[in-house]
Design a protein around this motif. Structure first.
Motif, short mmCIF file in Angstrom:
data_model
loop_
_atom_site.label_atom_id
_atom_site.label_comp_id
_atom_site.label_asym_id
_atom_site.label_seq_id
_atom_site.Cartn_x
_atom_site.Cartn_y
_atom_site.Cartn_z
N SER A 1 0.80 -1.22 0.00
CA SER A 1 0.00 0.00 0.00
C SER A 1 0.83 1.28 0.00
CB SER A 1 -0.95 0.01 1.20
OG SER A 1 -0.23 -0.16 2.40
N GLY A 2 2.07 1.22 0.50
CA GLY A 2 2.91 2.40 0.46
C GLY A 2 3.16 2.86 -0.96
N SER A 3 3.38 1.91 -1.86
CA SER A 3 3.60 2.22 -3.27
C SER A 3 2.31 2.74 -3.91
CB SER A 3 4.08 0.98 -4.03
OG SER A 3 5.32 0.54 -3.52
N VAL A 4 1.19 2.21 -3.48
CA VAL A 4 -0.09 2.64 -4.04
C VAL A 4 -0.42 4.06 -3.57
CG1 VAL A 4 -2.57 2.16 -4.09
CG2 VAL A 4 -0.92 0.27 -4.19
N ALA A 5 -0.15 4.36 -2.31
CA ALA A 5 -0.39 5.72 -1.81
C ALA A 5 0.45 6.73 -2.58
CB ALA A 5 -0.07 5.79 -0.32
N ALA A 6 1.66 6.32 -2.98
CA ALA A 6 2.54 7.22 -3.72
C ALA A 6 2.02 7.51 -5.12
CB ALA A 6 3.94 6.61 -3.80
N ALA A 7 1.14 6.64 -5.62
CA ALA A 7 0.58 6.85 -6.97
C ALA A 7 -0.48 7.94 -6.98
CB ALA A 7 0.00 5.53 -7.49
N GLY A 8 -0.94 8.36 -5.83
CA GLY A 8 -1.86 9.48 -5.72
C GLY A 8 -3.20 9.27 -6.40
N ASP A 9 -3.64 10.29 -7.16
CA ASP A 9 -4.97 10.29 -7.77
C ASP A 9 -5.10 9.37 -8.98
OD1 ASP A 9 -5.74 12.14 -5.90
OD2 ASP A 9 -5.35 13.87 -7.19
N ALA A 10 -4.00 8.73 -9.38
CA ALA A 10 -4.06 7.84 -10.54
C ALA A 10 -4.77 6.53 -10.22
CB ALA A 10 -2.65 7.55 -11.06
N VAL A 11 -4.91 6.23 -8.94
CA VAL A 11 -5.52 4.96 -8.53
C VAL A 11 -6.52 5.19 -7.41
CG1 VAL A 11 -3.47 3.64 -9.19
CG2 VAL A 11 -3.70 4.47 -6.84
N THR A 12 -7.35 4.18 -7.20
CA THR A 12 -8.30 4.18 -6.08
C THR A 12 -8.16 2.87 -5.33
OG1 THR A 12 -9.88 5.53 -7.31
CG2 THR A 12 -10.71 4.34 -5.39
N THR A 13 -7.90 2.94 -4.05
CA THR A 13 -7.76 1.75 -3.22
C THR A 13 -9.13 1.29 -2.73
OG1 THR A 13 -5.61 2.55 -2.47
CG2 THR A 13 -6.60 0.76 -1.22
N LEU A 14 -9.39 -0.02 -2.86
CA LEU A 14 -10.70 -0.55 -2.48
C LEU A 14 -10.66 -1.49 -1.28
CD1 LEU A 14 -12.22 -1.32 -6.02
CD2 LEU A 14 -12.50 0.74 -4.61
N LEU A 15 -9.48 -2.05 -0.98
CA LEU A 15 -9.41 -3.02 0.12
C LEU A 15 -7.99 -3.10 0.65
CD1 LEU A 15 -11.42 -5.08 1.49
CD2 LEU A 15 -10.35 -6.83 0.07
N PHE B 1 13.91 11.94 9.57
CA PHE B 1 14.48 11.45 8.32
C PHE B 1 13.43 10.72 7.49
CE2 PHE B 1 16.62 8.55 5.50
CZ PHE B 1 17.73 9.28 5.05
N VAL B 2 12.63 9.88 8.14
CA VAL B 2 11.60 9.12 7.43
C VAL B 2 10.60 10.06 6.77
CG1 VAL B 2 9.67 7.51 7.70
CG2 VAL B 2 11.83 7.05 8.85
N ILE B 3 10.13 11.03 7.51
CA ILE B 3 9.14 11.96 6.99
C ILE B 3 9.73 12.84 5.88
CG2 ILE B 3 7.66 13.92 7.58
CD1 ILE B 3 7.32 12.65 10.35
N LYS B 4 10.94 13.30 6.09
CA LYS B 4 11.61 14.15 5.09
C LYS B 4 11.76 13.43 3.76
CE LYS B 4 15.87 16.76 4.28
NZ LYS B 4 17.20 17.15 4.84
N ASN B 5 11.96 12.12 3.82
CA ASN B 5 12.14 11.34 2.60
C ASN B 5 10.83 10.69 2.12
OD1 ASN B 5 15.24 11.01 1.83
ND2 ASN B 5 15.06 11.21 4.04
N LYS B 6 9.71 11.28 2.54
CA LYS B 6 8.38 10.90 2.09
C LYS B 6 8.01 9.47 2.45
CE LYS B 6 8.45 14.22 -1.73
NZ LYS B 6 8.30 14.43 -3.20
N GLY B 7 8.56 8.99 3.55
CA GLY B 7 8.16 7.70 4.07
C GLY B 7 6.90 7.84 4.92
N HIS B 8 6.32 6.72 5.27
CA HIS B 8 5.10 6.73 6.09
C HIS B 8 5.46 6.33 7.52
CE1 HIS B 8 2.72 7.25 2.49
NE2 HIS B 8 3.30 6.19 1.95
N TRP B 9 5.50 7.31 8.41
CA TRP B 9 5.86 7.01 9.78
C TRP B 9 4.88 6.04 10.42
CZ3 TRP B 9 10.01 6.93 12.45
CH2 TRP B 9 9.97 6.83 13.86
N GLU B 10 3.64 6.03 9.93
CA GLU B 10 2.64 5.10 10.45
C GLU B 10 3.07 3.64 10.22
OE1 GLU B 10 0.48 8.78 8.91
OE2 GLU B 10 2.14 7.49 8.30
N TYR B 11 3.91 3.43 9.24
CA TYR B 11 4.35 2.08 8.92
C TYR B 11 5.65 1.68 9.61
CZ TYR B 11 0.80 1.61 5.24
OH TYR B 11 -0.38 1.51 4.56
N VAL B 12 6.26 2.62 10.32
CA VAL B 12 7.47 2.30 11.08
C VAL B 12 7.04 1.70 12.40
CG1 VAL B 12 9.52 3.24 12.21
CG2 VAL B 12 8.81 4.12 9.97
#
Length: 322
Positions: free
Chosen positions: A200-214, A282-293
């Motif tokens: 899902s981290g990769s999917v979130a990075a795709a932004g408005d190009a995709v829609t997550t359903l599950l 560092f994680v946030i600065k590099n566009k990581g998801h702190w929620e996943y750490v």
């Protein structure tokens, strides 16, 4: 496997190093079973930059890509002495599933994961222009015909999540490995496949190009970034374990048994990194998801490893393309 054999064949034997009076007396080798410059490399370097403050040593990475991570593990288990001066930094989910698809040359209980760095659950998503707007649309279509589903590779936790969903709902799917996250996203966006599953981290990075359903996890930790999609367990009342791409440090089991004090120091210093504000920045600065750490120790890693082995065995025929 051929690449692993070549590396091992060129070795005169185990990497032999004298025991140190104090620990660590020298740098620690970290074997990475993927290519330099990838996500695992960035994740590891970020973590080690903070960890070395607490362990008072440096880390020397070695990259051994090939065979979906298999080469790196074969090198680590066959070349490095179990003295707690070498670690492996792996992606537990897909790499453990490798052992189900094809057994390694070593006993999989001869190494343990002990230090989880992050969790990145799999998810199901469609391209924004897809005719499928809801999960119900997909299930209804799947009962009419076999659906083509993109995945980064067959032996992957997101693939397991999809197979579990198909089994529970009675739909038919054809998993299509699209060789990597970018191509898996592209497959859904362009309509090459009906939809895709991926971390899902990769999917979130795709932004408005995709829609997550599950989401294949116990929660949707990213919320709106993943379109507030529900989890499979929430929708269907199932009890599917989190299907994670989860990076963690591993070590020879023999090193744990022979040098418990060294292992304890590795564990205590490792744990301190998660409370260091420099690491979060560092994680946030590099566009990581702190929620996943999320820190995980021996118990959490072992539980996840076992779940992957059991589910991998259950769906082995699909993971091997047979």
């Amino acid at each position: 496997m051929g690449a692993a054999a070549a590396v091992l064949g060129g070795s005169a034997g185990l990497v032999s190093r004298a025991c140190a009076a104090g620990y660590p007396e020298r740098n620690i080798d970290v074997i990475v079973p993927t290519a330099e410059g990838g996500g695992a490399d960035r994740n590891m370097r970020a973590f080690n930059a903070i960890w070395k403050k607490y362990l008072n040593t440096n880390f020397e990475p070695g990259f051994y890509p090939g065979a979906s991570g298999r080469v790196g593990y074969e090198v680590y288990m066959g070349k490095y002495e179990p003295d707690a001066y070498s670690l492996i930094f792996g992606n537990m989910g897909p790499e453990v599933l490798n052992w189900v698809v094809q057994e390694p040359s070593f006993n999989i209980d001869d190494y343990i994961y002990w230090g989880r760095v992050d969790v990145d659950p799999g998810c199901l998503f469609v391209g924004v222009e897809s005719k499928f707007k809801t999960l119900d649309d997909i299930i209804a279509e799947g009962k009419k015909r076999k659906l083509n589903v993109g995945t980064s590779r067959l032996a992957h936790p997101a693939s397991i999540g999809m197979l579990a969903l198909a089994e529970h709902t009675g739909i038919e799917v054809n998993l299509i490995p699209l060789a990597g996250g970018k191509k898996t996203v592209s497959g859904a966006v362009t309509g090459e496949v009906d939809f895709s599953v991926l971390t899902s981290g990769s999917v979130a990075a795709a932004g408005d190009a995709v829609t997550t359903l599950l989401i294949f996890d116990d929660q949707n930790a990213l919320g709106e970034a993943l379109d507030n999609a529900p989890t499979m367990n929430q929708v269907y009342g199932t009890n599917l374990p989190p299907m994670l791409s989860s990076r963690a440090y591993g070590i020879h089991k023999a090193a744990v048994d022979k040098y418990p004090d060294r292992f304890k120091l590795l564990q205590t210093s490792f744990r301190k990194v998660f409370d260091d504000p420099e690491y979060k920045d560092f994680v946030i600065k590099n566009k990581g998801h702190w929620e996943y750490v999320q820190y995980g120790g021996v118990e959490e890693c072992a539980k996840f490893k076992q779940a992957m082995l059991e589910l991998g065995a259950k769906y082995k025929a699909y993971l091997t393309g047979s």
